[in-house]
Write a protein that holds these residues in place. Sequence first.
Motif, mmCIF file in Angstrom:
data_model
loop_
_atom_site.group_PDB
_atom_site.id
_atom_site.type_symbol
_atom_site.label_atom_id
_atom_site.label_comp_id
_atom_site.label_asym_id
_atom_site.label_seq_id
_atom_site.Cartn_x
_atom_site.Cartn_y
_atom_site.Cartn_z
ATOM 1 N N GLU A 43 -37.975 -10.184 17.327
ATOM 2 C CA GLU A 43 -38.713 -9.429 16.320
ATOM 3 C C GLU A 43 -38.030 -9.528 14.957
ATOM 4 O OE1 GLU A 43 -39.240 -5.446 17.749
ATOM 5 O OE2 GLU A 43 -40.354 -6.082 19.521
ATOM 6 N N TRP A 44 -36.705 -9.396 14.932
ATOM 7 C CA TRP A 44 -35.996 -9.492 13.664
ATOM 8 C C TRP A 44 -36.095 -10.901 13.092
ATOM 9 C CZ3 TRP A 44 -34.910 -6.827 9.734
ATOM 10 C CH2 TRP A 44 -33.929 -7.220 8.805
ATOM 11 N N PHE A 45 -36.052 -11.911 13.949
ATOM 12 C CA PHE A 45 -36.208 -13.286 13.467
ATOM 13 C C PHE A 45 -37.571 -13.471 12.803
ATOM 14 C CE2 PHE A 45 -37.815 -17.596 14.089
ATOM 15 C CZ PHE A 45 -36.835 -18.343 13.467
ATOM 16 N N SER A 46 -38.609 -12.874 13.376
ATOM 17 C CA SER A 46 -39.944 -13.036 12.792
ATOM 18 C C SER A 46 -40.073 -12.291 11.472
ATOM 19 C CB SER A 46 -41.010 -12.541 13.770
ATOM 20 O OG SER A 46 -41.071 -11.129 13.822
ATOM 21 N N VAL A 47 -39.297 -11.209 11.307
ATOM 22 C CA VAL A 47 -39.353 -10.416 10.079
ATOM 23 C C VAL A 47 -38.499 -11.044 8.984
ATOM 24 C CG1 VAL A 47 -38.641 -8.212 9.048
ATOM 25 C CG2 VAL A 47 -39.910 -8.226 11.195
ATOM 26 N N ARG A 48 -37.277 -11.461 9.345
ATOM 27 C CA ARG A 48 -36.350 -11.957 8.327
ATOM 28 C C ARG A 48 -35.522 -13.116 8.891
ATOM 29 N NH1 ARG A 48 -30.318 -11.065 7.125
ATOM 30 N NH2 ARG A 48 -30.167 -11.186 4.876
ATOM 31 N N PRO A 49 -36.146 -14.298 9.047
ATOM 32 C CA PRO A 49 -35.365 -15.444 9.519
ATOM 33 C C PRO A 49 -34.314 -15.821 8.481
ATOM 34 C CG PRO A 49 -37.531 -16.147 8.772
ATOM 35 C CD PRO A 49 -37.539 -14.640 8.746
ATOM 36 N N SER A 50 -33.063 -15.900 8.903
ATOM 37 C CA SER A 50 -31.977 -16.162 7.956
ATOM 38 C C SER A 50 -30.741 -16.607 8.721
ATOM 39 C CB SER A 50 -31.656 -14.894 7.150
ATOM 40 O OG SER A 50 -30.463 -15.046 6.414
ATOM 41 N N ASP A 51 -29.963 -17.462 8.092
ATOM 42 C CA ASP A 51 -28.686 -17.844 8.689
ATOM 43 C C ASP A 51 -27.662 -16.717 8.614
ATOM 44 O OD1 ASP A 51 -29.679 -20.317 9.338
ATOM 45 O OD2 ASP A 51 -28.772 -21.363 7.633
ATOM 46 N N ALA A 52 -28.007 -15.626 7.955
ATOM 47 C CA ALA A 52 -27.125 -14.459 7.912
ATOM 48 C C ALA A 52 -27.302 -13.568 9.138
ATOM 49 C CB ALA A 52 -27.386 -13.644 6.649
ATOM 50 N N HIS A 198 -22.948 -20.064 6.980
ATOM 51 C CA HIS A 198 -23.425 -19.161 5.934
ATOM 52 C C HIS A 198 -22.279 -18.295 5.420
ATOM 53 C CE1 HIS A 198 -26.096 -16.344 3.817
ATOM 54 N NE2 HIS A 198 -25.360 -15.385 4.342
ATOM 55 N N VAL A 199 -21.468 -17.779 6.332
ATOM 56 C CA VAL A 199 -20.324 -16.956 5.921
ATOM 57 C C VAL A 199 -19.342 -17.795 5.116
ATOM 58 C CG1 VAL A 199 -18.350 -15.603 6.739
ATOM 59 C CG2 VAL A 199 -20.580 -15.335 7.847
ATOM 60 N N GLU A 200 -19.065 -19.013 5.579
ATOM 61 C CA GLU A 200 -18.162 -19.898 4.831
ATOM 62 C C GLU A 200 -18.632 -20.082 3.394
ATOM 63 O OE1 GLU A 200 -15.953 -23.016 7.813
ATOM 64 O OE2 GLU A 200 -17.979 -23.528 7.145
ATOM 65 N N GLN A 201 -19.896 -20.400 3.231
ATOM 66 C CA GLN A 201 -20.425 -20.710 1.905
ATOM 67 C C GLN A 201 -20.541 -19.478 1.018
ATOM 68 O OE1 GLN A 201 -24.092 -22.734 2.811
ATOM 69 N NE2 GLN A 201 -23.036 -24.369 3.916
ATOM 70 N N SER A 202 -20.948 -18.363 1.601
ATOM 71 C CA SER A 202 -21.169 -17.164 0.785
ATOM 72 C C SER A 202 -19.885 -16.403 0.502
ATOM 73 C CB SER A 202 -22.190 -16.241 1.459
ATOM 74 O OG SER A 202 -21.736 -15.816 2.737
ATOM 75 N N GLN A 203 -18.883 -16.552 1.369
ATOM 76 C CA GLN A 203 -17.625 -15.816 1.194
ATOM 77 C C GLN A 203 -16.483 -16.685 0.691
ATOM 78 O OE1 GLN A 203 -19.237 -12.286 1.914
ATOM 79 N NE2 GLN A 203 -17.037 -12.482 1.636
ATOM 80 N N GLY A 204 -16.679 -17.985 0.678
ATOM 81 C CA GLY A 204 -15.600 -18.860 0.233
ATOM 82 C C GLY A 204 -14.435 -18.903 1.203
ATOM 83 N N VAL A 205 -14.724 -18.783 2.513
ATOM 84 C CA VAL A 205 -13.675 -18.842 3.533
ATOM 85 C C VAL A 205 -13.884 -20.086 4.380
ATOM 86 C CG1 VAL A 205 -13.420 -16.338 3.608
ATOM 87 C CG2 VAL A 205 -15.016 -17.459 5.186
ATOM 88 N N LYS A 206 -12.846 -20.447 5.143
ATOM 89 C CA LYS A 206 -12.931 -21.591 6.039
ATOM 90 C C LYS A 206 -12.817 -21.076 7.470
ATOM 91 C CE LYS A 206 -11.093 -26.244 6.824
ATOM 92 N NZ LYS A 206 -12.434 -26.841 6.742
ATOM 93 N N ILE A 207 -13.858 -21.303 8.263
ATOM 94 C CA ILE A 207 -13.875 -20.845 9.651
ATOM 95 C C ILE A 207 -13.600 -22.001 10.600
ATOM 96 C CG2 ILE A 207 -15.315 -19.817 11.455
ATOM 97 C CD1 ILE A 207 -16.813 -18.321 9.227
ATOM 98 N N PHE A 208 -14.325 -23.092 10.410
ATOM 99 C CA PHE A 208 -14.166 -24.233 11.305
ATOM 100 C C PHE A 208 -12.993 -25.096 10.848
ATOM 101 C CE2 PHE A 208 -18.712 -23.150 11.609
ATOM 102 C CZ PHE A 208 -18.786 -22.904 12.976
ATOM 103 N N LYS A 209 -12.126 -25.414 11.801
ATOM 104 C CA LYS A 209 -10.951 -26.240 11.516
ATOM 105 C C LYS A 209 -10.874 -27.334 12.577
ATOM 106 C CE LYS A 209 -8.596 -22.076 9.808
ATOM 107 N NZ LYS A 209 -9.639 -21.107 10.203
ATOM 108 N N PRO A 210 -11.818 -28.270 12.578
ATOM 109 C CA PRO A 210 -11.842 -29.287 13.634
ATOM 110 C C PRO A 210 -10.553 -30.084 13.673
ATOM 111 C CG PRO A 210 -13.273 -29.909 11.806
ATOM 112 C CD PRO A 210 -12.855 -28.485 11.567
ATOM 113 N N SER A 211 -10.147 -30.424 14.887
ATOM 114 C CA SER A 211 -8.842 -31.068 15.056
ATOM 115 C C SER A 211 -8.886 -32.565 14.787
ATOM 116 C CB SER A 211 -8.339 -30.827 16.485
ATOM 117 O OG SER A 211 -9.256 -31.369 17.428
ATOM 118 N N ALA A 212 -10.095 -33.177 14.761
ATOM 119 C CA ALA A 212 -10.181 -34.626 14.574
ATOM 120 C C ALA A 212 -9.650 -35.017 13.195
ATOM 121 C CB ALA A 212 -11.628 -35.089 14.735
ATOM 122 N N LYS A 213 -9.037 -36.180 13.132
ATOM 123 C CA LYS A 213 -8.499 -36.674 11.867
ATOM 124 C C LYS A 213 -8.931 -38.126 11.680
ATOM 125 C CE LYS A 213 -4.060 -37.891 14.015
ATOM 126 N NZ LYS A 213 -4.169 -39.351 13.857
#
Length: 396
Positions: A43-52, A198-213
């Motif tokens: 129901e919430w998705f149908s009302v306000r679909p958002s990556d937040a 969405h949190v990364e972009q809106s808050q300026g933080v880094k969440i994902f730290k993939p180990s591949a190099k």
Amino acid sequence: MHGLPAGQSTGLGQVKRYAFLQALGARVTDELVVTNLANTATEWFSVRPSDANLYAVGMGMVTPYALGLALALPGRNVIALDGDGGIFFDPSVFGVMATQAGANLTAIVFDNGGYVSTGKLPAVGSLSHAGVDIEALARVYGVTQVATVADVDGFLAALDAKPQGGPRVIVVKTSVEQQFVGALPMDLKENKYRFARHVEQSQGVKIFKPSAKEHGAKPAADPALRDVGQSGFGQVLYEGLKENGIDFAVGLPCSGFSAAQDLLLRDGTFDYISVPHEGTGLGLCAGAWLAGRRPAALIENFGLFAGVYHLLRGHMSYGIPTLIVTEFRGDTGDQEFFAEGGEVTPDVLRAMRINHRVIERLDDIKPAIRDALRWMDGCLRPFALVPTFNLTRLKS
């Protein structure tokens, strides 16, 4: 806050939940929203679909996830869309809210008197259907800004009331009617990625730290880990968490971890949250990770057993890493009668598909934390460190 007088129950509401969600959708701007499972999510998705939006979080975990986000992002407003069944699963989260949360957290509890997504009343009635008052429960736990509403006007008045420096709880009495709007178009892991990006972009933080190099690149430098010297277990565990970048931890009083927990609690640069239930703490850790923090849970193995549901239904379903440091009660050397059964700890972890390492030497604690974090960055799953019973009793 506007609403019904404290302690006055309306029984079942006459307005369906979807109408309240539509009203909420017109008010929401950039808030992060954590939803209950089943039709609340769709129901919430149908009302306000958002990556937040983080959808379909399990019972007893919605408000803890939102609380973890709110604690880790004190400048961002967070909304929990919980239900009566979820709150009754673990009402102690109200106490953690009252003592830890700020005005950026609003928990909305939709109370339809039952577990309606699984069937019809009265066979699936909840405690509120039997007369238990959710508003009174929240107040007893120490939340002061609480309202119970049963119509859209009262709901909007409660939403618009200015917070007075602490978290808010709005209990919304709804009918049992649901709005069938189709299934979510994504699974929980895709939802996690969208939400975290969405949190990364809106808050300026880094969440994902993939180990591949890149091929041929040098491996990441090891963190600076001080030699353990003649320190005891508690001091080394405390230093190991700090030196490896852990910045958020939860725990219950645990004799083997008490020295480390005390050091973390007194460290003004570290967020250590005492919780009344291990599952609640794991929920806080999940929310904190989704906000860009490095969380850890310091719990004894019987507390780990109590949190199995939260780990499988939450962390494993979404793919959320949390470092679990669990004391090995029932290990060789333990003399307490209650520790019988603790020896199944490695088997339980294997059955849950939680990678783990048993730690026997003091010198191995800090490197084990480092290696666990690197593995979690790549695999996005919890990792458990299991110090032996004798090691947790090692004093300086």
